[in-house]
Scaffold this motif. Structure first.
Motif, PDB file in Angstrom:
ATOM      1  N   SER A  15       0.289 -16.771   2.656  1.00 32.53           N
ATOM      2  CA  SER A  15      -0.508 -17.111   1.464  1.00 32.53           C
ATOM      3  C   SER A  15      -0.727 -18.612   1.351  1.00 32.53           C
ATOM      4  O   SER A  15      -1.800 -19.066   0.965  1.00 32.53           O
ATOM      5  CB  SER A  15       0.175 -16.597   0.192  1.00 32.53           C
ATOM      6  OG  SER A  15       0.388 -15.216   0.313  1.00 32.53           O
ATOM      7  N   ASP A  30      -8.850 -11.755   0.628  1.00 36.07           N
ATOM      8  CA  ASP A  30      -7.419 -11.462   0.583  1.00 36.07           C
ATOM      9  C   ASP A  30      -7.173  -9.956   0.429  1.00 36.07           C
ATOM     10  O   ASP A  30      -7.403  -9.391  -0.635  1.00 36.07           O
ATOM     11  CB  ASP A  30      -6.821 -12.243  -0.597  1.00 36.07           C
ATOM     12  CG  ASP A  30      -5.325 -12.046  -0.749  1.00 36.07           C
ATOM     13  OD1 ASP A  30      -4.781 -11.076  -0.184  1.00 36.07           O
ATOM     14  OD2 ASP A  30      -4.694 -12.856  -1.449  1.00 36.07           O
ATOM     15  N   ASP A  32      -4.432  -8.263   0.213  1.00 40.35           N
ATOM     16  CA  ASP A  32      -3.428  -7.919  -0.798  1.00 40.35           C
ATOM     17  C   ASP A  32      -4.037  -7.898  -2.194  1.00 40.35           C
ATOM     18  O   ASP A  32      -3.760  -7.015  -2.995  1.00 40.35           O
ATOM     19  CB  ASP A  32      -2.279  -8.943  -0.781  1.00 40.35           C
ATOM     20  CG  ASP A  32      -1.098  -8.447   0.049  1.00 40.35           C
ATOM     21  OD1 ASP A  32      -1.136  -7.287   0.504  1.00 40.35           O
ATOM     22  OD2 ASP A  32      -0.143  -9.218   0.243  1.00 40.35           O
ATOM     23  N   ARG A  36      -4.538  -4.660  -4.715  1.00 37.11           N
ATOM     24  CA  ARG A  36      -4.137  -4.565  -6.135  1.00 37.11           C
ATOM     25  C   ARG A  36      -5.333  -4.149  -6.984  1.00 37.11           C
ATOM     26  O   ARG A  36      -5.213  -3.332  -7.893  1.00 37.11           O
ATOM     27  CB  ARG A  36      -3.567  -5.903  -6.621  1.00 37.11           C
ATOM     28  CG  ARG A  36      -2.144  -6.155  -6.134  1.00 37.11           C
ATOM     29  CD  ARG A  36      -1.484  -7.323  -6.847  1.00 37.11           C
ATOM     30  NE  ARG A  36      -2.066  -8.606  -6.464  1.00 37.11           N
ATOM     31  CZ  ARG A  36      -1.686  -9.297  -5.401  1.00 37.11           C
ATOM     32  NH1 ARG A  36      -0.742  -8.841  -4.594  1.00 37.11           N
ATOM     33  NH2 ARG A  36      -2.247 -10.450  -5.109  1.00 37.11           N
TER      34      ARG A  36
END
Length: 200
Positions: A15, A30, A32, A36
């Motif tokens: 990150s 991103d 991730d 989410r």
């Protein structure tokens, strides 16, 4: 447009690297963050996760209780595979949308920050694969300190991911993050120059 796959295991500092590349001017997608986003309250993704794993994976406010879900899936490969079968296609769809937008905007370098790039055999999707490499013990120590996770939980996640040798074998460029933050910044600047050279 140069498509870069950026990867590294939990606690590797991936990150931090993606944030520095963004500062240099890369468009960062991103995985991730998208993962989410696709299971936020009210999404079909969250409904599918609850159908598979039960109401117990919901927090009191109706959002996904990620630590609880993590405990379930990282202890059982079959359940992890079922979760991935729900989430990965949704992430792929959203990523493709963002990639098309970056292309339309004429971005020279798009960095796709994807933790499980090697595990899912996605190397061929990118022009360049950049691996953030850090010794396992250092990674465990970092995650315990930054997220307050139990060391055994961190080791379970490391074991569920590709090992260092496998990840390094997939790399076109390696960012060594075993040193100081200053050394990391210096290395990322070199990698950025290299990516720009390849993009042109």
């Amino acid at each position: 447009m140069l498509k870069v796959g950026l990867t590294g295991g939990i606690g590797s500092g991936k990150s931090a690297v993606s944030a520095e590349l963004a500062e240099h001017g890369a468009v960062v997608i991103d995985a991730d963050a998208i993962a989410r986003e696709v299971v936020e309250p009210g999404t079909p993704g969250l409904a599918a996760v609850v159908e598979e794993f039960g109401e117990g994976v919901l927090a009191p406010d109706g959002s996904l209780d990620r630590p609880r879900l993590g405990e379930i899936v990282f202890a059982d490969e079959a359940r992890l595979a079922r979760l991935n079968a729900i989430v990965h296609p949704l992430v792929g769809e959203r990523s493709a949308e963002l990639m098309a937008r970056a292309e339309a905007a004429g971005a020279p370098v798009v960095v796709y920050d994807v933790p499980l790039l090697v595990e899912n055999g996605l190397e061929s999707l990118y022009d360049v694969v950049v691996v953030v490499d850090t010794p396992d013990e250092v990674r465990v120590d970092r995650v315990v300190r930054s997220r307050g996770m139990d060391p055994e939980q961190v080791w379970a996640r490391i074991r569920a991911q590709a090992d260092r040798e496998t990840r390094l074998a997939a790399a076109d460029l390696v960012v060594d993050n075993s040193g100081t933050r200053e050394q990391l910044t210096e290395r990322v600047a070199q990698v950025w120059e290299e990516l720009l050279a390849r993009a042109s």
